[in-house]
Design a protein around this motif. Structure first.
Motif, PDB file in Angstrom:
ATOM      1  N   THR A   2      47.769 -25.913  34.360  1.00 43.76           N
ATOM      2  CA  THR A   2      46.488 -25.691  33.686  1.00 43.76           C
ATOM      3  C   THR A   2      45.360 -25.912  34.702  1.00 43.76           C
ATOM      4  OG1 THR A   2      46.556 -27.984  32.869  1.00 43.76           O
ATOM      5  CG2 THR A   2      47.334 -26.247  31.380  1.00 43.76           C
ATOM      6  N   GLN A   3      44.118 -25.713  34.264  1.00 51.88           N
ATOM      7  CA  GLN A   3      42.975 -25.765  35.173  1.00 51.88           C
ATOM      8  C   GLN A   3      42.749 -27.177  35.723  1.00 51.88           C
ATOM      9  OE1 GLN A   3      41.564 -23.064  36.082  1.00 51.88           O
ATOM     10  NE2 GLN A   3      42.336 -21.645  34.548  1.00 51.88           N
ATOM     11  N   PHE A   4      42.315 -27.243  36.971  1.00 56.00           N
ATOM     12  CA  PHE A   4      42.026 -28.530  37.605  1.00 56.00           C
ATOM     13  C   PHE A   4      40.721 -29.121  37.057  1.00 56.00           C
ATOM     14  CE2 PHE A   4      44.023 -26.526  41.626  1.00 56.00           C
ATOM     15  CZ  PHE A   4      45.287 -26.687  41.101  1.00 56.00           C
ATOM     16  N   HIS A   5      40.637 -30.446  37.062  1.00 50.85           N
ATOM     17  CA  HIS A   5      39.388 -31.122  36.713  1.00 50.85           C
ATOM     18  C   HIS A   5      38.223 -30.590  37.559  1.00 50.85           C
ATOM     19  CE1 HIS A   5      41.585 -33.897  34.253  1.00 50.85           C
ATOM     20  NE2 HIS A   5      42.121 -34.576  35.244  1.00 50.85           N
ATOM     21  N   ASP A   6      38.483 -30.356  38.843  1.00 57.55           N
ATOM     22  CA  ASP A   6      37.440 -29.908  39.767  1.00 57.55           C
ATOM     23  C   ASP A   6      36.794 -28.607  39.292  1.00 57.55           C
ATOM     24  OD1 ASP A   6      39.933 -31.095  41.095  1.00 57.55           O
ATOM     25  OD2 ASP A   6      38.438 -31.462  42.661  1.00 57.55           O
ATOM     26  N   LEU A   7      37.610 -27.694  38.760  1.00 52.51           N
ATOM     27  CA  LEU A   7      37.078 -26.407  38.318  1.00 52.51           C
ATOM     28  C   LEU A   7      36.134 -26.577  37.137  1.00 52.51           C
ATOM     29  CD1 LEU A   7      37.080 -23.331  38.633  1.00 52.51           C
ATOM     30  CD2 LEU A   7      38.972 -23.257  37.007  1.00 52.51           C
ATOM     31  N   LEU A   8      36.492 -27.451  36.205  1.00 50.24           N
ATOM     32  CA  LEU A   8      35.602 -27.690  35.075  1.00 50.24           C
ATOM     33  C   LEU A   8      34.261 -28.256  35.525  1.00 50.24           C
ATOM     34  CD1 LEU A   8      37.616 -29.143  32.057  1.00 50.24           C
ATOM     35  CD2 LEU A   8      36.443 -26.950  32.240  1.00 50.24           C
ATOM     36  N   VAL A   9      34.281 -29.164  36.483  1.00 49.54           N
ATOM     37  CA  VAL A   9      33.021 -29.720  36.986  1.00 49.54           C
ATOM     38  C   VAL A   9      32.176 -28.622  37.617  1.00 49.54           C
ATOM     39  CG1 VAL A   9      32.008 -31.242  38.730  1.00 49.54           C
ATOM     40  CG2 VAL A   9      33.823 -32.080  37.255  1.00 49.54           C
ATOM     41  N   MET A  10      32.784 -27.733  38.380  1.00 53.97           N
ATOM     42  CA  MET A  10      32.047 -26.613  38.973  1.00 53.97           C
ATOM     43  C   MET A  10      31.434 -25.738  37.885  1.00 53.97           C
ATOM     44  SD  MET A  10      34.612 -25.517  42.074  1.00 53.97           S
ATOM     45  CE  MET A  10      33.712 -23.998  42.345  1.00 53.97           C
ATOM     46  N   LEU A  11      32.200 -25.482  36.825  1.00 56.57           N
ATOM     47  CA  LEU A  11      31.699 -24.681  35.714  1.00 56.57           C
ATOM     48  C   LEU A  11      30.505 -25.360  35.044  1.00 56.57           C
ATOM     49  CD1 LEU A  11      31.935 -22.374  33.596  1.00 56.57           C
ATOM     50  CD2 LEU A  11      33.555 -23.856  32.366  1.00 56.57           C
ATOM     51  N   GLN A  44      28.522 -27.674  36.217  1.00 52.13           N
ATOM     52  CA  GLN A  44      27.370 -27.748  37.115  1.00 52.13           C
ATOM     53  C   GLN A  44      26.558 -26.459  37.052  1.00 52.13           C
ATOM     54  OE1 GLN A  44      29.393 -28.701  40.798  1.00 52.13           O
ATOM     55  NE2 GLN A  44      28.742 -30.835  40.717  1.00 52.13           N
ATOM     56  N   ALA A  45      27.254 -25.325  37.018  1.00 50.98           N
ATOM     57  CA  ALA A  45      26.569 -24.038  36.951  1.00 50.98           C
ATOM     58  C   ALA A  45      25.880 -23.855  35.602  1.00 50.98           C
ATOM     59  CB  ALA A  45      27.554 -22.903  37.209  1.00 50.98           C
ATOM     60  N   ARG A  50      27.350 -37.112  30.503  1.00 56.08           N
ATOM     61  CA  ARG A  50      27.221 -38.575  30.542  1.00 56.08           C
ATOM     62  C   ARG A  50      27.483 -39.102  31.948  1.00 56.08           C
ATOM     63  NH1 ARG A  50      30.049 -38.201  25.592  1.00 56.08           N
ATOM     64  NH2 ARG A  50      32.007 -38.675  26.665  1.00 56.08           N
ATOM     65  N   ALA A  51      28.543 -38.621  32.554  1.00 54.46           N
ATOM     66  CA  ALA A  51      28.932 -39.125  33.872  1.00 54.46           C
ATOM     67  C   ALA A  51      27.930 -38.742  34.953  1.00 54.46           C
ATOM     68  CB  ALA A  51      30.323 -38.609  34.236  1.00 54.46           C
ATOM     69  N   SER A  52      27.353 -37.547  34.849  1.00 56.63           N
ATOM     70  CA  SER A  52      26.429 -37.063  35.872  1.00 56.63           C
ATOM     71  C   SER A  52      24.993 -37.510  35.636  1.00 56.63           C
ATOM     72  CB  SER A  52      26.482 -35.530  35.937  1.00 56.63           C
ATOM     73  OG  SER A  52      26.042 -34.950  34.712  1.00 56.63           O
ATOM     74  N   GLY A  53      24.729 -38.090  34.451  1.00 58.95           N
ATOM     75  CA  GLY A  53      23.394 -38.550  34.141  1.00 58.95           C
ATOM     76  C   GLY A  53      22.429 -37.437  33.782  1.00 58.95           C
ATOM     77  N   ARG A  54      22.942 -36.269  33.457  1.00 58.81           N
ATOM     78  CA  ARG A  54      22.067 -35.148  33.097  1.00 58.81           C
ATOM     79  C   ARG A  54      21.828 -35.136  31.588  1.00 58.81           C
ATOM     80  NH1 ARG A  54      23.593 -29.743  36.568  1.00 58.81           N
ATOM     81  NH2 ARG A  54      23.378 -30.650  38.645  1.00 58.81           N
TER      82      ARG A  54
END
Length: 251
Positions: free
Chosen positions: A128-137, A139-140, A199-203
Motif C-alpha cells: 500500500t502507499q507509503f506514509h511519505d507519499l501521503l505527507v507529500m499529498l 503538503q500540496a 495537527r502534527a505540522s501545526g497548520r
C-alpha cells in the motif's frame, strides 16, 4: 553472497533496501539516473546498464515514476538482465494495480506482466502507499487556506522501512512469484489522516470533502487500493508524523 543491483537505489524506498542489504553482508550496486558509478537512465538503457548488471545475481527493481516510461525502463532492464544471466528479479508494485484504472497503476501492472513473462526467476511484492507519499499529498493540498480532499476515500499507509525489510528478505531468497501483499496497520479515512497531518505540522486549514468523477475515483472510493486482509505493517501514520515533524523543528 552474490551481487545485488538495486535500481532507484537513492530513492525513498531504494536507499533503505540498499542499507539493509549491505548491513546483511551483500555486495550491493546502486543504479540511479545521476549517481555514479552506475548512473543510468533505464528508459534509455545502453552500455552503462550492461556494466551495472555484469555479475549481478539479483536485481531489486525500485525505480519508478508517475511521469511515464516505466514499461520501457522494465523492457530495457529485463533484456540486460537476460544478457547478464541474472537469476532473480524482485519487483515492488502497488496494491490495487489490477483494480484501479489510474494511469500510473496501469503502468505498474504492465511492468508486473513483463516481469512474469521475462523468463527470469521473479518475485513481485505489492504494498500500500507509503506514509511519505501521503505527507507529500497533504503538503500540496494544504497550500491554499481551504484544504480539499477527495470525498469518501480511505487509505492504508505503510512504513517504507517495513517494505524495504520485506524486499531485502525476498532479494536474499529464491524467486517466489507473486507474494502476499504488504498493507499498513490501519485503514483510515483521508479526513482522519489529513487531520493528523495538520495537527502534527501545526497548520490550520479548513478541510472540505470534494466529490470527484471518473472510473479511477470510483475505484479508490470502493477501496480497490486497500488490503485490509494483509494489514501486517506496524508503524502508524501518527508515529511517522511524530518522527517527521519532531525532527524538523528547531531545537
Amino acid at each position: 553472497m552474490g551481487t545485488i543491483l538495486v535500481t532507484g537505489g537513492t530513492g525513498t524506498l531504494g536507499r533503505h533496501v540498499t542499507e539493509l542489504l549491505r548491513g546483511g553482508g551483500h555486495e550491493v550496486r546502486v543504479l540511479s539516473r545521476r549517481t555514479p558509478p552506475y548512473a543510468v537512465d533505464l528508459r534509455e538503457g545502453g552500455p552503462g546498464l550492461d556494466a551495472a548488471l555484469a555479475g549481478a545475481d539479483t536485481v531489486v527493481h525500485c525505480a519508478s515514476t508517475p511521469r511515464g516510461g516505466d514499461e520501457r525502463a522494465a523492457e530495457n532492464l529485463i533484456a540486460a538482465a537476460r544478457r547478464a544471466g541474472t537469476a532473480h528479479l524482485v519487483y515492488i508494485s502497488i496494491v490495487g494495480v489490477d483494480r484501479v484504472p489510474f494511469p500510473y497503476y496501469r503502468a505498474k501492472l504492465a511492468v508486473e506482466r513483463l516481469v512474469e513473462e521475462s523468463g527470469l526467476g521473479w518475485t513481485v511484492l505489492r504494498a500500500t502507499q507509503f506514509h511519505d507519499l501521503l505527507v507529500m499529498l497533504f503538503q500540496a493540498l494544504a497550500k491554499p487556506p481551504v484544504m480539499p480532499l477527495p470525498a469518501g476515500v480511505r487509505d492504508q499507509p505503510v512504513e517504507v522501512t517495513e517494505v524495504a525489510a520485506r524486499l531485502a528478505g525476498l532479494a536474499g531468497g529464491a524467486p517466489a512469484g507473486r507474494v502476499a501483499d504488504l498493507g499498513g496497520p490501519e485503514v483510515r479515512t483521508l479526513r482522519e489522516l489529513a487531520d493528523a497531518y495538520l495537527r502534527a505540522s501545526g497548520r490550520r486549514r479548513r478541510v472540505v470533502s470534494v466529490p470527484l468523477a471518473g472510473r479511477s475515483y470510483r475505484a479508490f472510493r470502493a477501496g480497490g487500493h486497500l488490503a485490509p486482509e494483509h494489514a501486517v505493517g506496524r508503524g502508524t501514520f501518527e508515529e511517522f508524523l511524530q518522527r517527521r515533524f519532531t525532527a524538523s523543528r528547531p531545537g
